[in-house]
Design a protein around this motif. Structure first.
Motif, PDB file in Angstrom:
ATOM      1  N   GLY A 141       0.796  -1.206   0.000  1.00 25.61           N
ATOM      2  CA  GLY A 141       0.000   0.000   0.000  1.00 25.61           C
ATOM      3  C   GLY A 141       0.832   1.260   0.000  1.00 25.61           C
ATOM      4  N   ASP A 142       0.473   2.158   0.867  1.00 23.56           N
ATOM      5  CA  ASP A 142       1.120   3.466   0.882  1.00 23.56           C
ATOM      6  C   ASP A 142       2.176   3.575   1.981  1.00 23.56           C
ATOM      7  N   GLU A 143       2.753   2.431   2.407  1.00 22.85           N
ATOM      8  CA  GLU A 143       3.679   2.435   3.536  1.00 22.85           C
ATOM      9  C   GLU A 143       5.124   2.739   3.145  1.00 22.85           C
ATOM     10  N   ALA A 144       5.548   2.365   1.932  1.00 25.77           N
ATOM     11  CA  ALA A 144       6.975   2.374   1.605  1.00 25.77           C
ATOM     12  C   ALA A 144       7.575   3.779   1.620  1.00 25.77           C
ATOM     13  N   LEU A 145       6.919   4.740   0.991  1.00 27.69           N
ATOM     14  CA  LEU A 145       7.490   6.085   0.923  1.00 27.69           C
ATOM     15  C   LEU A 145       7.584   6.750   2.296  1.00 27.69           C
ATOM     16  N   PRO A 146       6.559   6.657   3.153  1.00 28.42           N
ATOM     17  CA  PRO A 146       6.723   7.200   4.504  1.00 28.42           C
ATOM     18  C   PRO A 146       7.868   6.562   5.268  1.00 28.42           C
ATOM     19  N   LEU A 147       8.123   5.271   5.064  1.00 31.15           N
ATOM     20  CA  LEU A 147       9.245   4.621   5.748  1.00 31.15           C
ATOM     21  C   LEU A 147      10.570   5.250   5.335  1.00 31.15           C
ATOM     22  N   VAL A 148      10.704   5.598   4.050  1.00 30.34           N
ATOM     23  CA  VAL A 148      11.923   6.259   3.578  1.00 30.34           C
ATOM     24  C   VAL A 148      12.019   7.669   4.155  1.00 30.34           C
ATOM     25  N   LEU A 149      10.939   8.405   4.116  1.00 35.53           N
ATOM     26  CA  LEU A 149      10.963   9.781   4.610  1.00 35.53           C
ATOM     27  C   LEU A 149      11.237   9.832   6.110  1.00 35.53           C
ATOM     28  N   ASP A 150      10.788   8.805   6.846  1.00 35.90           N
ATOM     29  CA  ASP A 150      11.015   8.771   8.290  1.00 35.90           C
ATOM     30  C   ASP A 150      12.365   8.172   8.659  1.00 35.90           C
ATOM     31  N   GLY A 151      13.135   7.714   7.645  1.00 40.27           N
ATOM     32  CA  GLY A 151      14.448   7.162   7.917  1.00 40.27           C
ATOM     33  C   GLY A 151      14.452   5.714   8.364  1.00 40.27           C
ATOM     34  N   GLU A 152      13.289   5.028   8.271  1.00 39.80           N
ATOM     35  CA  GLU A 152      13.232   3.623   8.654  1.00 39.80           C
ATOM     36  C   GLU A 152      13.649   2.701   7.516  1.00 39.80           C
ATOM     37  N   ALA A 153      13.689   3.226   6.306  1.00 40.31           N
ATOM     38  CA  ALA A 153      14.179   2.482   5.142  1.00 40.31           C
ATOM     39  C   ALA A 153      15.033   3.425   4.316  1.00 40.31           C
ATOM     40  N   ASP A 154      15.971   2.854   3.571  1.00 39.04           N
ATOM     41  CA  ASP A 154      16.851   3.671   2.730  1.00 39.04           C
ATOM     42  C   ASP A 154      16.247   3.898   1.349  1.00 39.04           C
ATOM     43  N   LEU A 155      15.608   2.864   0.802  1.00 35.78           N
ATOM     44  CA  LEU A 155      14.995   2.937  -0.525  1.00 35.78           C
ATOM     45  C   LEU A 155      13.575   2.408  -0.443  1.00 35.78           C
ATOM     46  N   ALA A 156      12.746   2.870  -1.361  1.00 37.57           N
ATOM     47  CA  ALA A 156      11.389   2.342  -1.498  1.00 37.57           C
ATOM     48  C   ALA A 156      11.193   1.847  -2.910  1.00 37.57           C
ATOM     49  N   LEU A 157      10.525   0.723  -3.032  1.00 37.87           N
ATOM     50  CA  LEU A 157      10.004   0.262  -4.317  1.00 37.87           C
ATOM     51  C   LEU A 157       8.501   0.488  -4.214  1.00 37.87           C
ATOM     52  N   ALA A 158       7.991   1.481  -4.935  1.00 36.12           N
ATOM     53  CA  ALA A 158       6.635   1.962  -4.690  1.00 36.12           C
ATOM     54  C   ALA A 158       5.866   2.094  -5.987  1.00 36.12           C
ATOM     55  N   VAL A 159       4.567   2.336  -5.850  1.00 40.20           N
ATOM     56  CA  VAL A 159       3.691   2.531  -7.008  1.00 40.20           C
ATOM     57  C   VAL A 159       2.954   3.853  -6.841  1.00 40.20           C
ATOM     58  N   GLU A 160       2.540   4.407  -7.965  1.00 36.72           N
ATOM     59  CA  GLU A 160       1.746   5.635  -7.931  1.00 36.72           C
ATOM     60  C   GLU A 160       0.392   5.345  -7.294  1.00 36.72           C
ATOM     61  N   TYR A 161      -0.084   6.268  -6.480  1.00 34.22           N
ATOM     62  CA  TYR A 161      -1.410   6.146  -5.897  1.00 34.22           C
ATOM     63  C   TYR A 161      -1.924   7.541  -5.566  1.00 34.22           C
ATOM     64  N   ARG A 162      -3.218   7.659  -5.382  1.00 34.64           N
ATOM     65  CA  ARG A 162      -3.807   8.944  -5.039  1.00 34.64           C
ATOM     66  C   ARG A 162      -3.245   9.405  -3.696  1.00 34.64           C
ATOM     67  N   GLY A 163      -2.776  10.615  -3.656  1.00 36.01           N
ATOM     68  CA  GLY A 163      -2.207  11.128  -2.421  1.00 36.01           C
ATOM     69  C   GLY A 163      -0.728  10.860  -2.274  1.00 36.01           C
ATOM     70  N   ALA A 164      -0.120  10.154  -3.231  1.00 34.65           N
ATOM     71  CA  ALA A 164       1.324   9.895  -3.159  1.00 34.65           C
ATOM     72  C   ALA A 164       2.089  11.195  -3.385  1.00 34.65           C
ATOM     73  N   PRO A 165       3.298  11.312  -2.834  1.00 36.02           N
ATOM     74  CA  PRO A 165       4.118  12.491  -3.129  1.00 36.02           C
ATOM     75  C   PRO A 165       4.278  12.655  -4.643  1.00 36.02           C
ATOM     76  N   ARG A 166       4.205  13.895  -5.107  1.00 30.97           N
ATOM     77  CA  ARG A 166       4.312  14.173  -6.537  1.00 30.97           C
ATOM     78  C   ARG A 166       5.716  13.878  -7.057  1.00 30.97           C
ATOM     79  N   GLU A 167       5.819  13.768  -8.383  1.00 31.25           N
ATOM     80  CA  GLU A 167       7.118  13.475  -8.978  1.00 31.25           C
ATOM     81  C   GLU A 167       8.142  14.556  -8.684  1.00 31.25           C
TER      82      GLU A 167
END
Length: 315
Positions: A141-167
């Protein structure tokens, strides 16, 4: 948040407090920001109050149970993103100067991305960069990018979704990997089972099977159906595509499933057909905190992910 006292003077801004401001803006509550940063809510409140003293401005106001940025807070956040990105670049250059691509990289990824891209990338890295150890964290779901932004992960493999950070989000650097269509999965006895390409509009009256809200694939499904002129009646929900296909095989509904998720999956009792007309598409990308893309540990992993994705069919 306590407003700065009249006469407070601005001081040197502690960049650690900028990370806390960004977490509060991202998570919109002090409690959630504290959980993401492994701090107590009182510690977050104290650090934010200290940041307000340093700047001489009220940065956050309480709104219901959450917090929101003031105009001054929004200005500071924009600069905070630039400062934090520059610190990431400094760390990357220092790591490169120290010479070495040796260490652990944590990658947050959704299940199909792990199977289709991340696992082959790890195999490739074992030959090209044996000193890099990849730690995988399943993040649907929408967990991967917040994990990167919070420093809990170094990289995210993510998909586009409504409300996702813009390009063009100043917090993240992206590497596009692939885009794949969703196929229609129908019970074998469905009236459209023999049609080569299924128009979505013809499924408007069917019961639907799909992921829960919050899963990006749920958003893709809804958007595709909206474009076809209807809102699907989601009767059965599962985030596991094997379960979705099995339910379709049991004859309880129809579904849209990413093509790569169907690869190698048992499809008993179903037929899989391409969608006629504009198809639902899952766009997959890798992301790191902006400024970290040239880090000697992260850069080889990004290259390996891009190389593994080249072998996938794209929409």
């Amino acid at each position: 948040m306590r407003a700065p006292r009249p006469g407070d003077n601005g001081g040197v801004i502690d960049p650690r407090r900028l990370r806390i401001l960004r977490a509060a803006a991202d998570h919109r509550t002090v409690t959630a920001a504290a959980a993401a940063l492994y701090l107590t809510p009182s510690a977050v409140s104290q650090q934010l109050a200290a940041l307000e003293q340093e700047t001489g401005h009220t940065l956050l106001t309480r709104s219901g149970k959450g917090v929101r940025l003031t105009a001054a807070g929004a200005i500071l956040l924009e600069h905070a993103n630039a400062v934090l990105a520059q610190l990431e670049r400094a760390e990357a250059e220092l790591a490169a100067y120290a010479g070495g691509a040796a260490g652990e990289v944590t990658v947050a990824a959704f299940a199909t991305g792990i199977a289709e891209v991340l696992a082959p990338a790890i195999t490739r890295l074992r030959d090209t960069h044996p000193s890099i150890r990849v730690r995988v964290r399943d993040a649907e779901g929408d967990e991967a990018l917040p994990l990167v932004l919070d420093g809990e992960a170094d990289l995210a493999l993510a998909v586009e979704y409504r409300g996702a950070p813009r390009e063009d989000d100043s917090r993240l650097s992206r590497v596009p990997l692939y885009a794949e269509p969703f196929d229609a999965v129908l019970p074998a006895g469905h009236p459209l089972a023999q049609v080569p390409n299924v128009p979505l509009s013809a499924l408007a009256d069917d019961d639907w099977i799909g992921p829960y809200p919050g899963n990006p694939c749920h958003d893709v499904m809804l958007l595709a159906c909206e474009l076809a002129g209807f809102q699907p009646e989601l009767v059965h929900s599962s985030d596991d595509f094997r379960a979705v296909v099995a339910l379709a095989g049991a004859g309880v509904g129809v579904a849209l499933v990413p093509r790569s998720a169907l690869r190698g999956m048992a499809q008993k009792g179903t037929v899989v057909r391409p969608v006629d007309g504009p198809a639902a598409t899952r766009r997959v990308f890798a992301a790191v905190r902006r400024g970290a893309e040239r880090h000697p540990l992260f850069h080889p992993v990004l290259d390996a992910l891009a190389e593994a994705a080249r072998g996938l069919p794209t929409d």
